[in-house]
Every structure is written in C-alpha cells, then in structure tokens.
Design an enzyme around this catalytic site. Structure first.
Site, PDB file in Angstrom:
ATOM      1  N   ASP A 122     -18.236  49.398 -97.634  1.00 12.62           N
ATOM      2  CA  ASP A 122     -17.472  48.155 -97.482  1.00 12.62           C
ATOM      3  C   ASP A 122     -18.248  46.934 -97.953  1.00 12.62           C
ATOM      4  O   ASP A 122     -17.729  46.115 -98.721  1.00 12.62           O
ATOM      5  CB  ASP A 122     -17.035  47.960 -96.024  1.00 12.62           C
ATOM      6  CG  ASP A 122     -15.890  48.894 -95.640  1.00 12.62           C
ATOM      7  OD1 ASP A 122     -15.254  49.450 -96.558  1.00 12.62           O
ATOM      8  OD2 ASP A 122     -15.633  49.062 -94.444  1.00 12.62           O
ATOM      9  N   ARG A 163     -25.596  40.770 -83.421  1.00 15.85           N
ATOM     10  CA  ARG A 163     -24.666  39.946 -84.202  1.00 15.85           C
ATOM     11  C   ARG A 163     -25.013  38.463 -84.215  1.00 15.85           C
ATOM     12  O   ARG A 163     -24.962  37.834 -85.281  1.00 15.85           O
ATOM     13  CB  ARG A 163     -23.228  40.177 -83.734  1.00 15.85           C
ATOM     14  CG  ARG A 163     -22.754  41.626 -83.813  1.00 15.85           C
ATOM     15  CD  ARG A 163     -23.287  42.345 -85.030  1.00 15.85           C
ATOM     16  NE  ARG A 163     -22.764  43.698 -85.177  1.00 15.85           N
ATOM     17  CZ  ARG A 163     -23.404  44.666 -85.785  1.00 15.85           C
ATOM     18  NH1 ARG A 163     -24.628  44.444 -86.267  1.00 15.85           N
ATOM     19  NH2 ARG A 163     -22.867  45.851 -85.921  1.00 15.85           N
TER      20      ARG A 163
END
Length: 400
Positions: free
Chosen positions: A16, A97
């Site tokens: 991706d 994150r």
C-alpha cells in the site's frame, strides 16, 4: 488532482505505501514525494526499504531511528500510567502512531512540504491517530490518505504498482495484517476474523507456545526509578536494551499473548491478537510497586485516571490538553515509585512474587499477627461503631 506540491509519506515498504508513491504523483498531481520510514524496532532491515521507496518514485527516502524516543517518551509514559485499553491491551501499536505523526510533521517543516500522507484505510484506528495527531501538531498542514479513497482491492493495488515498476510480493500474500515494533506485534484479519477460530501457532514470533517453554521457572528482578524501569537483575540498562532483553526472556516462557474482541474508534468490533511480553510484565510489575509505595486513596483514584489515559492513547489523542494534564498528575504520583519487583516466569505465566522499596509504606509491625504486633486492637470496636452508624440508622428506619 493537485492537492499539494511536495508530500512527506509515512512509508513502511509494504504494497500500500509503495503504491501510494506513484498514485500520489499520477492521480493527484503531486510533484514530489518524500518517503519517511520510522525505525521503531520492527526488526527488519531498513536498507532495502529505503531503496524500494526510491525505485517506487520517491525523490528522497528517509529512515529515522526513533527507538530511544519511542521507549523513553512513549512506552515509559504508558507504563507509569499502567495504560491498558479495555483493561487488556497495552497499546503497543497505538503508542507508535503519535511518534510517527511527529516525525512526519517535523520532516514536512524541514523539507518545505505542504502536506503529509499515510497508507491507512478507512476502517482502522491508525487513520484517526495519524490525522488527529498531525492536526494537533500543525493544524495548517494537509493530510492525504490515498488508500482511504482509491477503492482498489489488494489485487488491483498490486497490479497498479506493477505498472510503475513496483514488484508484486514474491511469496503468496499472507492473509494476516501484521504490525511490529519494539513493544510488540499485532495480528489481525484472515481466518482470525472468525472469533471462534483459534490463532494458529505460526502467527506468533515473540512468544513460545506453552508446550515448548522451559520446564524450570526463571526469576527476573525489575528495578524502577520514579516509575520508570531502569534495570534487570540489578544491571542498569538503556530503555531499548531493557525492553529487548525482557521481550526475549518473557517470550521464552510463553507469556505476553492477548486474544480479544476490541472496540475500534470507528465504531466496529475487531478481533485482535497481540504479543507484548515485556510491556505487559512491566505494567504488572509497576502497578505492584505502586501498591507498596502509594497511599490507598492515590492508588485507587489513579485507577480511573489510567483507564482514561489508555482511551486517549487508543483514540489518537496523545497531543491533547487532557492527556497533558493527566501526565502532570501521573508524574507527581511517581516521585515515590522506586524499588524492585521480582517476577516468576513459568509456563505462560508471569507472577509477581516479591517487591521492595526504600519508599515502602508497608508497616510490618502493624500488619503482623505475631508477637511484634503494635496495632491497637481496642480502637477497632469504636471505629466500627462510627463507620457503621449510617448503615445502622438506615436499617432502623427502613426495616423498623
């Protein structure tokens, strides 16, 4: 579709994020894509990833070592907070994150990019964590998420990449979605989407199956200073080495697996498998040391704070005023949380079997039932009378 001229892309080397590079340039008219791979201890060779980004069309390929920061500023903050989402998941993936978001924003500022991008899909938590983290750090920067919008299946994504020289995965594509860093692994999708399907043995890498673990227990003494783990078996270690050594030791004894139905930020349930041996042991040991060094009211009040803290991390709110305020509270409570916790590792268990601290507020002469007992037994009756008085009055009035 010209949304920006120069973009910094969070790059992992997978299908991706590799396809994101030509897609941003061809479909959205981005002139320049800078790939940024964060080394957070995922254990893979990042050299090939750097080359792959350039071959996929990136103008620059950055690899940033964030392991020390990840351990010191993110993992240790979560340990001090005993952060477990839904009382089970120690946030091993979620904690990465906000750090990656910070790296993206800093790189965008450094290289004069007017946007950042990631390869997250529309159904996961990570898109929320990236987008909200980035907007907190720089509300003026654009966030692009091509995989959230392109609508291609995995096969179509691979075919699109091949048109631009991105090789298809050599081996048959794994049905699992896997993320790894210093703190652990998360595994989802494929056969695991059936909640009744037992996780197959081959998905685990950090933890041994209980049947294959040593037949003798092993003990580890974990030293803490102001809530932060600093040593194993009286040997002072830097944060990254400590976590790596503890992962290996604890995983060898089969501890650290989690299999849970999890409530995602986007409102759907997902079945998640985690391996986080060191992080789970450190949270359990830290919580035990708090029980020795903190007063009852602080300990009990902090439990509610911990649940809120875990939810903030899970929901992408690391850079948030409430999180900052809770950090101040938690840090104040940790001033006394210094000492050693002994953990027994055996057959899939990690059991706290001992603890000591110079800041202990345990009083043996009050707790003992032996000859050294200094507790004033005569005071108990009067205390119970006063303590139970509201219950007595209520009972008299209602049961009369």
């Amino acid at each position: 579709m010209g949304r920006a001229n120069k973009v910094v892309l969070a790059y992992s080397g997978g299908v991706d994020t590799s396809v994101c590079i030509p897609y941003l340039k061809q479909e959205w008219g981005i002139e320049e894509v800078i790939a940024l791979a964060a080394d957070l201890g995922q254990g893979e060779e990042l050299g090939p990833i750097k080359e792959k980004a350039l071959k996929s069309g990136a103008s620059e390929s950055l690899v940033i070592d964030g392991k020390e920061t990840f351990a010191q500023e993110f993992a240790f903050a979560a340990i001090k907070a005993n952060a477990l989402y839904e009382n089970r998941y120690p946030l091993s993936t979620a904690l990465a994150r906000p750090l990656i978001a910070k790296m993206l924003v800093e790189a965008a500022h450094k290289y004069g990019a007017d946007a950042v991008a990631h390869g997250c899909t529309a159904k996961g938590n990570d898109q929320v964590r990236f987008d909200v983290g980035i907007m907190a750090l720089d509300p003026n920067i654009k966030v692009l998420a091509p995989a959230r919008e392109w609508g291609m299946t995995r096969e179509e994504t691979i075919a699109y990449g091949e048109k631009f020289g991105i090789p298809a995965p050599v081996k048959k594509s794994s049905p699992y979605s896997i993320d790894r860093n210093l703190l652990g692994r998360s595994i989802e999708a494929g056969p695991l989407e059936d909640p009744m399907t037992e996780p197959p043995a081959e998905i685990f890498l950090m933890t041994k199956d209980v049947a294959e673990t040593p037949d003798q227990p092993e003990y580890v003494d974990i030293g803490f200073e102001k809530g932060v783990p600093t040593s194993l078996n009286n040997q002072s270690l830097d944060p990254v080495t400590l976590i790596n050594q503890l992962n290996e030791l604890v995983g060898k004894h089969g501890y650290g697996r989690i299999d849970m139905m999890e409530n995602r930020v986007v409102g759907i349930k997902s079945r998640e498998i985690y391996e986080a041996p060191a992080l789970l042991v450190l949270i359990n040991a830290h919580r035990d040391l708090e029980s020795l060094t903190l007063t009852a009211d602080v300990t009990q009040y902090k439990r509610g704070i911990e649940d809120t803290y875990a939810q903030l991390i899970y929901r992408g709110l690391w850079y948030n005023p409430l999180k900052e305020a809770l950090d101040a509270f938690i840090d104040q409570t940790q001033e006394r949380v210094t000492g050693t916790v002994r953990v027994k590792l055996f057959k899939g268990n990690a059991i706290v079997v001992g603890r000591k601290s110079e800041n202990s507020i345990y009083a043996p002469d009050l707790a003992t039932y032996g000859a050294g007992d200094k507790f004033d037994h005569k005071t108990a009756e009067g205390f119970i009378y006063i303590w139970g008085l509201p219950t007595r009055v209520w009972s008299e009035k209602t049961r009369g």
